[in-house]
Motif scaffolding. Structure first.
Motif, PDB file in Angstrom:
ATOM      1  N   GLN A 142       1.178  -1.142  -0.209  1.00 34.08           N
ATOM      2  CA  GLN A 142       0.289   0.154   0.691  1.00 34.08           C
ATOM      3  C   GLN A 142       0.863   1.255   0.016  1.00 34.08           C
ATOM      4  OE1 GLN A 142      -0.952   0.025   4.759  1.00 34.08           O
ATOM      5  NE2 GLN A 142      -2.719  -0.844   3.484  1.00 34.08           N
ATOM      6  N   TRP A 143       1.959   1.637   0.300  1.00 34.48           N
ATOM      7  CA  TRP A 143       3.008   2.381   0.968  1.00 34.48           C
ATOM      8  C   TRP A 143       3.393   2.592  -0.817  1.00 34.48           C
ATOM      9  CZ3 TRP A 143       2.307  -1.035   5.313  1.00 34.48           C
ATOM     10  CH2 TRP A 143       2.447  -0.540   6.546  1.00 34.48           C
ATOM     11  N   VAL A 144       3.824   2.009  -1.319  1.00 36.45           N
ATOM     12  CA  VAL A 144       5.248   1.477  -2.882  1.00 36.45           C
ATOM     13  C   VAL A 144       3.141   1.973  -4.187  1.00 36.45           C
ATOM     14  CG1 VAL A 144       5.655   0.542  -4.790  1.00 36.45           C
ATOM     15  CG2 VAL A 144       6.294   0.033  -2.119  1.00 36.45           C
ATOM     16  N   ARG A 145       2.155   1.653  -3.501  1.00 36.67           N
ATOM     17  CA  ARG A 145       1.200   2.111  -4.751  1.00 36.67           C
ATOM     18  C   ARG A 145       0.538   3.575  -4.124  1.00 36.67           C
ATOM     19  NH1 ARG A 145      -2.177  -3.095  -3.735  1.00 36.67           N
ATOM     20  NH2 ARG A 145      -0.815  -4.917  -4.689  1.00 36.67           N
ATOM     21  N   HIS A 146       0.914   4.046  -3.358  1.00 37.12           N
ATOM     22  CA  HIS A 146       0.303   4.737  -2.811  1.00 37.12           C
ATOM     23  C   HIS A 146       1.617   6.375  -3.857  1.00 37.12           C
ATOM     24  CE1 HIS A 146      -0.658   9.041  -1.084  1.00 37.12           C
ATOM     25  NE2 HIS A 146       0.575   8.870  -0.789  1.00 37.12           N
ATOM     26  N   GLU A 147       3.331   6.048  -3.509  1.00 32.18           N
ATOM     27  CA  GLU A 147       4.057   6.406  -4.045  1.00 32.18           C
ATOM     28  C   GLU A 147       3.820   6.583  -5.624  1.00 32.18           C
ATOM     29  OE1 GLU A 147       7.419   5.426  -2.522  1.00 32.18           O
ATOM     30  OE2 GLU A 147       7.172   6.087   0.391  1.00 32.18           O
ATOM     31  N   ARG A 148       3.951   5.868  -6.250  1.00 34.89           N
ATOM     32  CA  ARG A 148       3.141   5.913  -7.421  1.00 34.89           C
ATOM     33  C   ARG A 148       2.661   6.231  -8.172  1.00 34.89           C
ATOM     34  NH1 ARG A 148       4.840  -0.961  -8.417  1.00 34.89           N
ATOM     35  NH2 ARG A 148       7.224  -0.626  -8.317  1.00 34.89           N
ATOM     36  N   ASP A 149       1.209   6.028  -7.113  1.00 31.73           N
ATOM     37  CA  ASP A 149      -0.235   6.786  -7.839  1.00 31.73           C
ATOM     38  C   ASP A 149      -0.868   7.020  -7.117  1.00 31.73           C
ATOM     39  OD1 ASP A 149      -2.263   7.875  -9.573  1.00 31.73           O
ATOM     40  OD2 ASP A 149      -3.108   5.388 -10.730  1.00 31.73           O
ATOM     41  N   PRO A 150      -1.028   8.579  -6.412  1.00 35.24           N
ATOM     42  CA  PRO A 150      -0.783   9.392  -4.820  1.00 35.24           C
ATOM     43  C   PRO A 150      -2.802   9.600  -5.137  1.00 35.24           C
ATOM     44  CG  PRO A 150       0.346  10.492  -5.464  1.00 35.24           C
ATOM     45  CD  PRO A 150       0.173   9.341  -6.510  1.00 35.24           C
ATOM     46  N   ALA A 151      -2.889   9.344  -6.342  1.00 32.57           N
ATOM     47  CA  ALA A 151      -4.081   9.849  -7.435  1.00 32.57           C
ATOM     48  C   ALA A 151      -5.333   8.336  -6.903  1.00 32.57           C
ATOM     49  CB  ALA A 151      -4.962  10.481  -8.507  1.00 32.57           C
ATOM     50  N   ALA A 152      -4.973   7.142  -6.985  1.00 31.24           N
ATOM     51  CA  ALA A 152      -5.972   5.665  -7.303  1.00 31.24           C
ATOM     52  C   ALA A 152      -5.159   5.400  -5.627  1.00 31.24           C
ATOM     53  CB  ALA A 152      -5.030   5.096  -8.132  1.00 31.24           C
ATOM     54  N   HIS A 153      -4.275   5.786  -5.554  1.00 27.64           N
ATOM     55  CA  HIS A 153      -4.174   4.642  -4.263  1.00 27.64           C
ATOM     56  C   HIS A 153      -4.422   5.938  -2.659  1.00 27.64           C
ATOM     57  CE1 HIS A 153      -3.446   0.938  -6.300  1.00 27.64           C
ATOM     58  NE2 HIS A 153      -3.132   1.522  -7.340  1.00 27.64           N
ATOM     59  N   SER A 154      -5.453   5.879  -1.715  1.00 30.46           N
ATOM     60  CA  SER A 154      -5.146   6.754  -0.840  1.00 30.46           C
ATOM     61  C   SER A 154      -3.751   6.155   0.515  1.00 30.46           C
ATOM     62  CB  SER A 154      -5.984   5.937   0.092  1.00 30.46           C
ATOM     63  OG  SER A 154      -6.526   5.241   0.467  1.00 30.46           O
ATOM     64  N   LYS A 155      -3.646   7.548   0.658  1.00 27.35           N
ATOM     65  CA  LYS A 155      -2.647   7.118   1.420  1.00 27.35           C
ATOM     66  C   LYS A 155      -2.867   6.208   2.776  1.00 27.35           C
ATOM     67  CE  LYS A 155       0.546  10.945   4.011  1.00 27.35           C
ATOM     68  NZ  LYS A 155       0.867  12.037   4.264  1.00 27.35           N
ATOM     69  N   PRO A 156      -1.779   5.370   3.335  1.00 26.78           N
ATOM     70  CA  PRO A 156      -2.253   4.883   4.971  1.00 26.78           C
ATOM     71  C   PRO A 156      -1.909   5.314   6.070  1.00 26.78           C
ATOM     72  CG  PRO A 156      -0.607   3.951   3.382  1.00 26.78           C
ATOM     73  CD  PRO A 156      -0.963   5.416   2.433  1.00 26.78           C
ATOM     74  N   ASP A 157      -2.684   4.987   6.633  1.00 24.75           N
ATOM     75  CA  ASP A 157      -3.556   5.789   8.152  1.00 24.75           C
ATOM     76  C   ASP A 157      -1.598   5.594   8.627  1.00 24.75           C
ATOM     77  OD1 ASP A 157      -2.642   3.435   8.407  1.00 24.75           O
ATOM     78  OD2 ASP A 157      -4.461   3.000  10.212  1.00 24.75           O
ATOM     79  N   ARG A 158      -0.526   5.469   8.451  1.00 25.42           N
ATOM     80  CA  ARG A 158       0.971   5.572   9.685  1.00 25.42           C
ATOM     81  C   ARG A 158       1.622   5.231   8.662  1.00 25.42           C
ATOM     82  NH1 ARG A 158       3.575   0.092   9.722  1.00 25.42           N
ATOM     83  NH2 ARG A 158       1.979  -1.225  10.054  1.00 25.42           N
ATOM     84  N   LEU A 159       2.509   5.550   8.763  1.00 24.83           N
ATOM     85  CA  LEU A 159       4.476   5.350   7.969  1.00 24.83           C
ATOM     86  C   LEU A 159       4.571   4.432   8.499  1.00 24.83           C
ATOM     87  CD1 LEU A 159       5.910   8.909   8.925  1.00 24.83           C
ATOM     88  CD2 LEU A 159       4.353   8.397   7.221  1.00 24.83           C
ATOM     89  N   ARG A 160       5.371   3.664   7.532  1.00 23.65           N
ATOM     90  CA  ARG A 160       6.410   2.368   7.437  1.00 23.65           C
ATOM     91  C   ARG A 160       7.246   2.590   9.367  1.00 23.65           C
ATOM     92  NH1 ARG A 160       8.654   1.798   1.582  1.00 23.65           N
ATOM     93  NH2 ARG A 160       8.649   3.709   1.994  1.00 23.65           N
ATOM     94  N   TRP A 161       7.160   1.855   9.143  1.00 22.91           N
ATOM     95  CA  TRP A 161       8.296   1.650  10.760  1.00 22.91           C
ATOM     96  C   TRP A 161       9.156   2.086  10.503  1.00 22.91           C
ATOM     97  CZ3 TRP A 161       4.337   1.719  14.107  1.00 22.91           C
ATOM     98  CH2 TRP A 161       3.424   1.410  13.992  1.00 22.91           C
ATOM     99  N   LYS A 162       9.562   1.693   9.719  1.00 24.82           N
ATOM    100  CA  LYS A 162      11.488   1.792   9.410  1.00 24.82           C
ATOM    101  C   LYS A 162      11.399   3.420   9.551  1.00 24.82           C
ATOM    102  CE  LYS A 162      11.411   0.977   4.677  1.00 24.82           C
ATOM    103  NZ  LYS A 162      11.981  -0.216   3.779  1.00 24.82           N
ATOM    104  N   ASP A 163      10.109   4.079   9.260  1.00 26.47           N
ATOM    105  CA  ASP A 163      10.162   5.906   8.498  1.00 26.47           C
ATOM    106  C   ASP A 163      10.713   6.073   9.435  1.00 26.47           C
ATOM    107  OD1 ASP A 163      10.348   5.079   5.255  1.00 26.47           O
ATOM    108  OD2 ASP A 163       8.665   4.672   5.646  1.00 26.47           O
TER     109      ASP A 163
END
Length: 343
Positions: free
Chosen positions: A172-193
């Protein structure tokens, strides 16, 4: 192999070089694992097993399968079967290596999928699928109230522990970064971020902490169950699954435990993390269940945070490993005998 042919074959071993001896040793070890697996499979049914399809005991030998397992023919339903029918080993290749995976899972120090795959000569995803198939079949029988050793009795300690949410394998994080319009932003960051961006992690018991109810009694019987949610009703439902009547409950100060004890008329002792309140009458405490939490987190830590959607399976694995048995072969065979399919 006939005796004379075997003697001639043994006579030629003296001429082998070091490389050939190494190859022969590897072949013999693989053959030993295969024969050991076949012996355990045959021992499951004995000389005259009942029909896996209709239960009839009028069976006759009907040759052997391609892997060497005895085949039987039922005189009633006219169907054939073998010792692996209705078992997880049915229609599975490399059964000897499957057994080694099961033995490793119940051993003192489970290996990683990569290490075990390299040792067995199979792909790491094959080991991963076998492990999850075993863990799925290790699901505790609901009739046994979720306990590996039977219902709890006497003084029972109950407490919760928490595992951080893991979305390992999620895109979900990768898909959001590639296409923010089609994929909503996840509710949290990845733990490593959080560490990479030097941000503060969510503190306290947040919604990203998965609660797990653990119970144990003084006889060593244990139970564990992932709580469905963070509400008191979810914990009450889990307690109803884990505990029976006629027990003495020891817990912390969570009011849900008091509510459960009052509802079922159970003696209840509340232990608090203060000097003089950690042990009552030198008998009642929750130190055993806290030790169980340490064992559970040490076990989960080996896998660097398994995905939360598989957490129930890892709890089943942890409970299966809690079985006290000094003989690893007996332990493996006991688990295999319990892993029956219903088809």
């Amino acid at each position: 192999m006939q005796h004379r042919a075997f003697e001639r074959w043994c006579g030629g071993i003296q001429a082998l070089n070091a490389v050939q001896v190494g190859k022969l040793r590897a072949l013999l070890e693989a053959l030993d694992d295969r024969l050991r697996t076949l012996a355990m499979i045959e021992a499951r049914s004995g000389d005259s097993p009942g029909c896996r399809h209709c239960g009839c005991e009028r069976l006759r030998r009907w040759g052997r399968t391609g892997c060497g397992v005895q085949r039987w023919h039922c005189s009633d339903c006219r169907r054939t079967m073998s010792s692996t029918t209705a078992m997880p080993l049915a229609q599975m290749r490399k059964r000897d290596r499957f057994m080694l995976v099961l033995e490793d899972m119940l051993g003192p120090h489970p290996s990683s999928c990569r290490q075990l795959a390299e040792r067995l000569g199979v792909d790491k995803m094959t080991v991963w699928r076998w492990r999850h198939r075993i863990m799925d079949l290790m699901g505790v029988d609901p009739a046994n109230a979720g306990h590996e050793h039977g219902p709890l009795a006497g003084i029972v300690e109950a407490d919760e522990t928490f595992c951080r949410e893991s979305r390992k394998g999620s895109r979900q994080w990768v898909r959001h970064e590639r296409d923010p319009a089609a994929h909503s932003k996840p509710d949290r960051l990845r733990w490593k971020d959080y560490k990479r961006l030097k941000l503060k992690l969510p503190t306290g018991v947040s919604r990203y902490q998965m609660p797990i109810l653990t119970v144990t009694d003084r006889a060593g019987r244990i139970g564990a169950e992932r709580v469905a949610g963070r509400r008191g009703g979810d914990l009450l439902e889990a307690l109803n699954h884990q505990l029976t009547a006629n027990v003495v409950l020891c817990s912390d100060g969570d009011p849900v435990y008091r509510q459960f004890a009052n509802r079922h008329h159970l003696p209840h002792h509340v232990l608090r993390d203060k000097p003089g309140h950690r042990i009552i009458q030198n008998v009642f405490h929750i130190q055993t269940v806290n030790s169980l939490h340490q064992r559970f987190h040490a076990f989960i830590g080996l896998f660097r945070g398994p995905a939360t959607r598989y957490l129930d399976r890892y709890i089943h694995w942890f409970l299966a490993r809690a079985r006290k048995n000094d003989n690893p072969s007996d332990r493996v065979w006991t688990r295999l005998s319990q892993l029956k399919t219903t088809g």
